[in-house]
Design a protein around this motif. Sequence first.
Motif, short mmCIF file in Angstrom:
data_model
loop_
_atom_site.label_atom_id
_atom_site.label_comp_id
_atom_site.label_asym_id
_atom_site.label_seq_id
_atom_site.Cartn_x
_atom_site.Cartn_y
_atom_site.Cartn_z
N ALA A 136 0.88 -1.18 -0.02
CA ALA A 136 0.08 0.06 0.00
C ALA A 136 0.91 1.48 -0.07
CB ALA A 136 -0.80 -0.09 1.19
N ALA A 137 2.23 1.21 -0.28
CA ALA A 137 3.13 2.41 -0.34
C ALA A 137 3.36 2.68 0.93
CB ALA A 137 2.52 3.29 -1.45
N GLU A 138 3.14 2.15 1.92
CA GLU A 138 3.55 2.68 3.30
C GLU A 138 5.11 2.30 3.37
OE1 GLU A 138 0.92 0.26 5.60
OE2 GLU A 138 -0.90 1.56 5.50
N THR A 139 5.76 3.50 4.24
CA THR A 139 7.14 3.22 4.42
C THR A 139 7.43 2.44 5.65
OG1 THR A 139 7.35 5.72 3.23
CG2 THR A 139 9.34 4.63 4.71
N VAL A 140 8.42 1.43 5.25
CA VAL A 140 8.78 0.54 6.34
C VAL A 140 10.17 0.96 6.60
CG1 VAL A 140 9.23 -1.87 7.14
CG2 VAL A 140 7.46 -1.49 5.73
N LEU A 141 10.81 1.19 5.73
CA LEU A 141 12.45 1.77 5.91
C LEU A 141 12.62 2.90 5.05
CD1 LEU A 141 15.53 1.43 6.87
CD2 LEU A 141 15.80 0.01 4.76
#
Length: 231
Positions: A136-141
């Motif tokens: 969903a294009a959420e930033t993990v790094l």
Amino acid sequence: MSALILSLETSSPICSVALHRAGELVGQSELRLEKSHSSHVSVLTHQLLENTGHSLRDLAAVAVSDGPGSYTGLRIGAAAAKGLCFALDIPLLAVSTLQALAVQVAATTAQPERYLFCPMLDARRMEVYTALYTHAAETVLAPTPLILDEHSFAEQLAHHRLLCFGSGANKFQPLVAASPQVRFLTGVQPSAIAVGALAYEAYQRQEFRDVAYYEPFYLKEVYTTTPKPRV
């Protein structure tokens, strides 16, 4: 009438432009010639507008691939986008090159929720510019310069599958050849289409950049510390 947004992608050897209306693709054009950006981005833009029956006056905003990537390419894209925004008095949007790559790949991946998406852009030697995103294009790094070794992303690989792609991914593949948790895609290049899809979301949130002071996100110039050898 819904917002018409022009997107420019010049962070890689491919010069790409796209036109979206309310997040839906209207048209796209690209040129795969080395060092062609400065002489062709304006030509591609005007041809695309003409071919889709639009003019510069129809634009509601201009979006540009923000980096990281080619220093020269990013500067050319930024200059072109800022020039249009100044001349037309419209907002400027900037979209992460790595996030756009992740969105681009996630859109064509079966069961994308099974992976963390790991775009990698070639830097030098064993270094890449990389980041991690969910489907969903959420930033993990967040985007970071990384010197690759066999322990890179060990923490994430303990719990997730990684899908790696981009011009730097081939450096990582031999280091994790035995891992069933990592999958690689070849031939993935940045595209203005993905930039435009994210740009419309930013436009709705009114996340506009200061046209006078905007500079691309070169990454290495911002983060001046020595890249971490592992994540």
